[in-house]
Write a protein that holds these residues in place. Structure first.
Motif, PDB file in Angstrom:
ATOM      1  N   ASP A 137      10.510  17.983   3.925  1.00  0.00           N
ATOM      2  CA  ASP A 137      11.025  18.340   5.240  1.00  0.00           C
ATOM      3  C   ASP A 137      12.299  19.180   5.196  1.00  0.00           C
ATOM      4  OD1 ASP A 137       8.981  16.924   6.489  1.00  0.00           O
ATOM      5  OD2 ASP A 137      10.118  15.042   6.446  1.00  0.00           O
ATOM      6  N   GLU A 138      13.076  19.090   4.120  1.00  0.00           N
ATOM      7  CA  GLU A 138      14.346  19.800   4.032  1.00  0.00           C
ATOM      8  C   GLU A 138      14.287  20.876   2.949  1.00  0.00           C
ATOM      9  OE1 GLU A 138      16.637  19.142   6.187  1.00  0.00           O
ATOM     10  OE2 GLU A 138      15.721  17.341   7.046  1.00  0.00           O
ATOM     11  N   ASP A 139      15.157  21.886   3.082  1.00  0.00           N
ATOM     12  CA  ASP A 139      15.266  22.885   2.028  1.00  0.00           C
ATOM     13  C   ASP A 139      15.815  22.219   0.766  1.00  0.00           C
ATOM     14  OD1 ASP A 139      14.535  24.519   4.078  1.00  0.00           O
ATOM     15  OD2 ASP A 139      16.413  25.651   4.176  1.00  0.00           O
ATOM     16  N   GLY A 187      11.693  23.933   3.217  1.00  0.00           N
ATOM     17  CA  GLY A 187      10.898  22.793   3.622  1.00  0.00           C
ATOM     18  C   GLY A 187      10.527  22.849   5.092  1.00  0.00           C
ATOM     19  N   GLY A 188       9.839  21.807   5.545  1.00  0.00           N
ATOM     20  CA  GLY A 188       9.458  21.734   6.946  1.00  0.00           C
ATOM     21  C   GLY A 188       8.373  22.695   7.366  1.00  0.00           C
ATOM     22  N   ASN A 207       5.039  22.170   6.532  1.00  0.00           N
ATOM     23  CA  ASN A 207       3.761  21.448   6.483  1.00  0.00           C
ATOM     24  C   ASN A 207       2.847  22.022   5.393  1.00  0.00           C
ATOM     25  OD1 ASN A 207       1.967  19.437   7.320  1.00  0.00           O
ATOM     26  ND2 ASN A 207       0.938  20.797   8.780  1.00  0.00           N
ATOM     27  N   THR A 251      -0.009  26.428   5.443  1.00  0.00           N
ATOM     28  CA  THR A 251       1.270  26.120   6.068  1.00  0.00           C
ATOM     29  C   THR A 251       1.114  26.172   7.582  1.00  0.00           C
ATOM     30  OG1 THR A 251       2.065  28.406   6.241  1.00  0.00           O
ATOM     31  CG2 THR A 251       2.462  27.270   4.157  1.00  0.00           C
ATOM     32  N   SER A 252       2.107  25.648   8.291  1.00  0.00           N
ATOM     33  CA  SER A 252       2.143  25.806   9.735  1.00  0.00           C
ATOM     34  C   SER A 252       2.408  27.268  10.077  1.00  0.00           C
ATOM     35  CB  SER A 252       3.236  24.923  10.338  1.00  0.00           C
ATOM     36  OG  SER A 252       2.985  23.559  10.106  1.00  0.00           O
ATOM     37  N   VAL A 289       6.666  28.065  11.956  1.00  0.00           N
ATOM     38  CA  VAL A 289       7.928  27.833  11.255  1.00  0.00           C
ATOM     39  C   VAL A 289       8.463  29.159  10.720  1.00  0.00           C
ATOM     40  CG1 VAL A 289       9.042  26.525   9.415  1.00  0.00           C
ATOM     41  CG2 VAL A 289       7.070  25.563  10.616  1.00  0.00           C
TER      42      VAL A 289
END
Length: 208
Positions: free
Chosen positions: A49-51, A70-71, A73, A94-95, A98
């Motif tokens: 979720d985080e860089d 990150g973040g 998906n 990926t999503s 984002v």
């Protein structure tokens, strides 16, 4: 594609997965080409979720520090190892909404871009081992799925082994006199290639 001996801690976490379960973690790294030209730009995405910035091993065995966004998906599917020449592409998705995923998909030319996939496992919020190299390849396709109202879009990259891509690629060059002369102006090997197909020659008869 690459085969290697896994880190002992990583291998142990895979062995224990049947009893305790594991959370796989993937890292996707691409050498992207700017659309306006210039040097390739490295961009990394991972399934957290985080860089994050961490040290991992490159295909040549040396260590390198890389930054991953990150973040996004990130998901990796169809990662298969075989003992023959079967071409088994890997799907990396990926999503779509984002920023980091949008930058990679729309901001750069990814056709045949070099990429690497690393992976490790996580238990108790910590990595069980340093990320292990899983795959080396090129991006063969990257369609963007734009959703309708209340839908969910995404980006899926098809990653192929560069070795298998080269082995299965077709050569568009044809055997012609003009093509031969590109390499050597005095090469006459294909001088009559354009007309020989229309001739019917019987080897046992003499020309008069």
């Amino acid at each position: 594609m690459i085969m290697r001996t896994y880190d002992a801690q990583f291998a142990a976490s895979l062995t224990a997965a049947r009893d305790g379960g594991i959370a796989p973690v993937y890292f996707f790294w691409v050498l992207a080409r700017p659309r306006a030209g210039g040097a390739e730009v490295p961009i990394g995405l991972w399934s957290g979720d985080e860089d994050i910035t961490l040290t991992l091993t490159q295909p040549d065995g040396s260590n390198v520090s890389r930054h991953y966004f990150g973040g996004v998906n990130l998901k990796v599917e169809d990662l298969t190892y075989v003992g023959d020449l079967t071409d088994n592409p890997v799907a990396v998705s990926t999503s779509q909404g984002v920023d980091a995923a949008q930058l990679l998909a729309r901001g750069y030319d990814l056709r045949l871009a070099y990429c690497e996939i690393h992976a490790t496992t996580m238990t108790g919020g910590a990595f069980t081992a340093a990320p292990q190299l899983q795959w080396v390849g090129i991006i063969d396709a990257g369609p963007i799925n734009t959703p309708g109202e209340n839908g969910e879009g995404g980006i899926t990259y098809q990653i192929r082994s560069e070795i298998m891509w080269q082995l299965t690629a077709r050569n568009p060059a044809k055997s012609s006199d003009a093509h031969q002369k590109r390499r050597n102006l005095i090469d006459r090997f294909c001088e009559f290639a354009a007309v020989i197909g229309s001739r019917s020659v019987q080897w046992y008869k003499k020309d008069r």
